[in-house]
Design a protein around this motif. Structure first.
Motif, mmCIF file in Angstrom:
data_model
loop_
_atom_site.group_PDB
_atom_site.id
_atom_site.type_symbol
_atom_site.label_atom_id
_atom_site.label_comp_id
_atom_site.label_asym_id
_atom_site.label_seq_id
_atom_site.Cartn_x
_atom_site.Cartn_y
_atom_site.Cartn_z
ATOM 1 N N ARG A 138 5.039 0.654 -8.735
ATOM 2 C CA ARG A 138 3.776 -0.059 -8.968
ATOM 3 C C ARG A 138 3.975 -1.560 -8.994
ATOM 4 O O ARG A 138 3.050 -2.322 -8.744
ATOM 5 N N VAL A 139 5.182 -2.015 -9.328
ATOM 6 C CA VAL A 139 5.465 -3.461 -9.335
ATOM 7 C C VAL A 139 5.618 -3.912 -7.901
ATOM 8 O O VAL A 139 5.058 -4.779 -7.397
ATOM 9 N N VAL A 162 1.698 12.430 -9.900
ATOM 10 C CA VAL A 162 1.287 13.831 -9.779
ATOM 11 C C VAL A 162 2.450 14.767 -10.119
ATOM 12 O O VAL A 162 2.282 15.748 -10.844
ATOM 13 N N VAL A 163 3.638 14.448 -9.621
ATOM 14 C CA VAL A 163 4.823 15.259 -9.937
ATOM 15 C C VAL A 163 5.113 15.205 -11.432
ATOM 16 O O VAL A 163 5.403 16.224 -12.062
ATOM 17 N N HIS A 164 5.015 14.023 -12.010
ATOM 18 C CA HIS A 164 5.253 13.856 -13.438
ATOM 19 C C HIS A 164 4.255 14.681 -14.254
ATOM 20 O O HIS A 164 4.633 15.345 -15.230
ATOM 21 N N PHE A 165 3.013 14.660 -13.865
ATOM 22 C CA PHE A 165 1.988 15.452 -14.549
ATOM 23 C C PHE A 165 2.309 16.940 -14.452
ATOM 24 O O PHE A 165 2.163 17.685 -15.429
ATOM 25 N N MET A 181 0.814 -1.215 0.000
ATOM 26 C CA MET A 181 0.000 0.000 0.000
ATOM 27 C C MET A 181 0.848 1.266 0.000
ATOM 28 O O MET A 181 0.550 2.178 -0.754
ATOM 29 N N PRO A 182 1.924 1.377 0.796
ATOM 30 C CA PRO A 182 2.718 2.608 0.766
ATOM 31 C C PRO A 182 3.356 2.849 -0.599
ATOM 32 O O PRO A 182 3.516 3.994 -1.014
ATOM 33 N N TYR A 183 3.725 1.750 -1.299
ATOM 34 C CA TYR A 183 4.316 1.926 -2.621
ATOM 35 C C TYR A 183 3.308 2.507 -3.605
ATOM 36 O O TYR A 183 3.663 3.292 -4.474
ATOM 37 N N GLN A 184 2.065 2.113 -3.456
ATOM 38 C CA GLN A 184 1.011 2.641 -4.326
ATOM 39 C C GLN A 184 0.837 4.147 -4.110
ATOM 40 O O GLN A 184 0.688 4.901 -5.066
ATOM 41 N N VAL A 185 0.884 4.578 -2.881
ATOM 42 C CA VAL A 185 0.758 6.007 -2.565
ATOM 43 C C VAL A 185 1.959 6.774 -3.122
ATOM 44 O O VAL A 185 1.802 7.850 -3.698
ATOM 45 N N LEU A 186 3.148 6.203 -2.966
ATOM 46 C CA LEU A 186 4.334 6.851 -3.517
ATOM 47 C C LEU A 186 4.275 6.909 -5.044
ATOM 48 O O LEU A 186 4.662 7.915 -5.649
ATOM 49 N N ALA A 187 3.788 5.850 -5.671
ATOM 50 C CA ALA A 187 3.649 5.846 -7.126
ATOM 51 C C ALA A 187 2.662 6.909 -7.579
ATOM 52 O O ALA A 187 2.888 7.594 -8.585
#
Length: 76
Positions: free
Chosen positions: A75-76, A12-15, A1-7
Motif C-alpha cells: 500500500r505504501v 482477501v487471503v488474510h481475511f 495501481m498494480p500494487y493496490q490490486v496486489l494489496a
C-alpha cells in the motif's frame, strides 16, 4: 495501481486465514453435530492446529503477521 490490486488480494487471503482460524472450531463443533465427516479429517484438523500455532507463536514473540507487513508494504 498494480500494487493496490496486489494489496487487496493479500487482504482477501488474510481475511480467509483469520476466518479459518476463528471459524474452524465452530465448524468442527457444528460439523460433528451435523455429522459432517470431513471436519474430523486429519488434514483439516492439522491445518487448523498449525494455523492456530503460528498465530500463538507470533503473538508470544511480538511479531507482526507477515500478511499484514506485506499488505502495508504494497500500500505504501
Amino acid at each position: 495501481m498494480p500494487y493496490q490490486v496486489l494489496a487487496d488480494a493479500v487482504l482477501v487471503v488474510h481475511f480467509a486465514v483469520v476466518l479459518f482460524v476463528v471459524g474452524g472450531l465452530a465448524v468442527v463443533v457444528a460439523g460433528n453435530w451435523l455429522r459432517w465427516r470431513w471436519v474430523n479429517h486429519l488434514g483439516f484438523r492439522l491445518a487448523h492446529l498449525a494455523a492456530i500455532a503460528i498465530v500463538v507463536v507470533q503473538a508470544w514473540l511480538g511479531q507482526h503477521c507477515p500478511l499484514t507487513v506485506l499488505e502495508s508494504w504494497l500500500r505504501v
